[in-house]
Design an enzyme around this catalytic site. Structure first.
Site, PDB file in Angstrom:
ATOM      1  N   LYS A   1      52.317 -53.974   2.509  1.00  0.00           N
ATOM      2  CA  LYS A   1      52.382 -52.902   3.513  1.00  0.00           C
ATOM      3  C   LYS A   1      53.710 -52.975   4.258  1.00  0.00           C
ATOM      4  CE  LYS A   1      49.597 -50.957   7.308  1.00  0.00           C
ATOM      5  NZ  LYS A   1      48.351 -51.134   8.106  1.00  0.00           N
TER       6      LYS A   1
ATOM      7  N   SER B   1      45.352 -47.222   8.029  1.00  0.00           N
ATOM      8  CA  SER B   1      46.760 -46.994   7.821  1.00  0.00           C
ATOM      9  C   SER B   1      47.318 -47.654   6.557  1.00  0.00           C
ATOM     10  CB  SER B   1      47.550 -47.471   9.044  1.00  0.00           C
ATOM     11  OG  SER B   1      47.390 -48.856   9.236  1.00  0.00           O
TER      12      SER B   1
ATOM     13  N   SER C   1      42.135 -50.585   9.348  1.00  0.00           N
ATOM     14  CA  SER C   1      43.197 -50.138   8.439  1.00  0.00           C
ATOM     15  C   SER C   1      43.269 -50.837   7.094  1.00  0.00           C
ATOM     16  CB  SER C   1      44.553 -50.263   9.121  1.00  0.00           C
ATOM     17  OG  SER C   1      44.766 -49.114   9.896  1.00  0.00           O
TER      18      SER C   1
HETATM   19  N1  GLN Z   1      42.842 -45.892  12.516  1.00  0.00           N
HETATM   20  C1  GLN Z   1      42.887 -46.789  13.630  1.00  0.00           C
HETATM   21  C2  GLN Z   1      44.007 -46.367  14.544  1.00  0.00           C
HETATM   22  O1  GLN Z   1      44.537 -45.354  14.327  1.00  0.00           O
HETATM   23  C3  GLN Z   1      43.078 -48.203  13.158  1.00  0.00           C
HETATM   24  C4  GLN Z   1      44.441 -48.460  12.669  1.00  0.00           C
HETATM   25  C5  GLN Z   1      44.651 -49.853  12.181  1.00  0.00           C
HETATM   26  O2  GLN Z   1      43.692 -50.577  11.903  1.00  0.00           O
HETATM   27  N2  GLN Z   1      45.904 -50.234  12.124  1.00  0.00           N
HETATM   28  O3  GLN Z   1      44.349 -47.019  15.482  1.00  0.00           O
END
Ligand code: GLN
Length: 514
Positions: A81, A156, A180
């Protein structure tokens, strides 16, 4: 039909490599050939490192020929990532702000993968600074779901999950602040584990919300999950929140036996907002565990409904502080403006950050400001304790909790971008785990209309072994994880990643191409 090397798991490839039936170079080339075929559609990667990957593979082959013992992940293709620092390889966080950032150091997890002699294929697309659930908040392009290219891969860590599903990597690393790793794993039909807070070093992970962030593996099965976890976990003096102590060998938990395991089904995770098909798949999974000798019973986590508002105060509050460092002075983008330093800060942050990141910075700054701190931030911290206690109580009676990972399968591109709350709701079942610091894993539980559905197992702190044991047993009984996307759709773009969102191909409209 010739063996498709890119479709195998790490442990299968390991056997072929040690028997000298294939070389690491052949594996690496097979992945790059697969990339040439499907990356134009999937667009999982922001940066590819073909030269670096082939050099590592050749080095592994030299050692194999010399008969040297090699670590278990030697020669295995990985996707990383793009918020995990890689020395000499761009790490953009899918943000304009870091479009030109090439880290001078490796994250601890990358040092560990390098010690394993893993092959890093490239850096994957994500929502900007890991804020989002679909990769649509990437400043560059949207990654497509390999099962249905008109749908999101989740986020994400959407690029990492899509790469593993599409065969353009065998294993991947993602980060999970509120879901994410697990949510994209669910949408793409792979295994994604968020370890206990502190099990894996965060050194070199670009910070979003430091009390919630955790790095973890995305893989095709639980054996690979255990192998990657073995490789990346452990204490690190460069991360003061990393947990002390040895961790042992996680592959010892791959037992194919769940007899006597006490599994709780949290009532609050099976109620409102859950797609009927997903509910059915979770209950079918519960039945599989029961048939195999686990005790399955309903449990209650009464503060579940507060997880979302609590998360959306704490995470943005921490983000607003963490992202203060992007000021155009130290690294990354600097807006070319004339004027004083404040003009430069303003222009840099206005142009460098996308809309969702700005929304979070504003929410967080508001929640932390004098007068609102007690009413919002402090209150959220107190509710966080209540949420943690719910889990502690449940774990007095149960070894594991079983829940859906997401309320529905992968949604269509564009469906939720207009309404941030709709987007936030895609993480309603994953956020509480981060607030409580617990380990959890999403695994393929079944399919709805050709789309994968994830089920989630949640464990006690540092009980990754129990998650692996249950997940492994489930995969010995089912074959959802063996299905692969057909990916025969039209090629949407030339291979080699998408292009920046602006139609002129410029990340900074009006500033000329860079
Ligand atoms: N979708 C969640 C957010 O927007 C979690 C994102 C993540 O785990 N980095 O914060």
């Amino acid at each position: 039909m010739p063996l498709k090397l890119y479709d195998l798991t790490a442990h299968e490839l390991r056997e072929l490599l040690t028997r000298r039936e294939v070389s690491a170079t052949e594996v690496c080339r097979a992945v790059f050939e697969r990339l040439a075929e499907v990356e134009g559609t999937v667009q999982a990667y922001i940066t590819l490192d073909r030269a670096g990957a082939l050099a590592r593979a050749e080095e592994v082959d030299r050692d194999l020929r010399a008969g040297r013992d090699l670590p278990l992940l030697a020669g295995i293709p990985f996707a990383i990532k793009d918020n995990i620092c890689t020395r000499g390889l761009a790490t953009t966080c899918a943000s304009r702000m870091l479009h030109n950032f090439v880290p001078p150091y490796d994250a601890t997890v990358i040092e560990k993968l390098n010690a394993q002699r893993a092959v890093i294929i490239g850096k994957t697309n994500m929502d900007e600074f890991a804020m989002g659930s679909s990769t649509e908040h990437s400043a560059y392009f949207t990654t497509r779901n390999p099962w249905a290219p008109d749908r999101v891969p989740g986020g994400s860590s959407g690029g990492s999950a899509a790469a593993v599903a599409a065969g353009t990597a065998v294993c991947a690393l993602g980060s999970d602040t509120g879901g994410s790793i697990r949510q994209p794993a669910a949408f793409c039909g792979v295994v994604g584990m968020k370890p206990t807070y502190g099990l894996v070093s965060r050194y070199g992970l670009v910070a979003f919300a430091s009390s919630l962030d955790q790095i973890g593996p995305l893989t095709r099965d639980f054996t690979d999950c255990a192998l990657v976890l073995n490789a990346i976990c452990g204490p690190d003096e460069r991360d003061s929140t990393s947990a002390p102590g040895g961790t042992g060998d996680y592959t010892a938990f791959l037992l194919d036996d769940v007899r006597g395991l006490r599994l709780g089904l949290p009532r609050e995770y099976l109620g409102d907002g859950l797609d009927e098909g997903v509910r059915r798949i979770v209950l079918e999974a519960a039945a599989v565990f029961a048939q195999r000798g686990a005790h399955v019973e309903e449990v209650t986590l009464p503060h579940t409904e507060y997880a979302l508002p609590t998360y959306y105060l704490i995470a943005p509050a921490e983000a607003s502080s963490n992202l203060a460092r992007y000021d155009g002075v130290r690294y990354g983008y600097r807006a070319p403006v004339t004027g004083d330093a404040v003009d430069m800060f303003k222009a840099t942050r206005s142009r460098g950050f996308g809309a969702e990141v700005k929304r979070r910075v504003m929410l967080g700054t508001y929640a932390l400001s004098a007068g609102y701190y007690d009413a919002y931030y402090l209150k959220a911290l107190k509710v966080r304790t209540l949420i943690r206690r719910d889990f502690e109580q449940a774990f007095e009676k149960f070894d594991l909790l079983l829940a859906p990972t997401t309320p529905e399968p992968a949604f269509r591109i564009g469906d939720k971008t207009e309404d941030p709350i709709k987007m936030y709701l895609s993480d309603m079942f994953t956020l509480a785990v981060n607030l409580a610091g617990l380990p959890a894993v999403s695994l393929p539980g079944g399919f709805l209309d050709g789309l994968p559905v994830g089920i989630q197992l949640i464990g006690k702190p540092f009980a990754e072994g129990t998650l692996l044991r249950a997940g492994y047993a489930f995969q010995q009984t089912t074959d959802h994880h063996r299905r692969q996307p057909a990916l025969t759709g039209e090629i949407l773009h030339a291979a080699g990643g998408g292009s920046p969102k602006d139609e002129n191909g410029s990340l900074f409209p009006g500033e000329g191409r860079r």
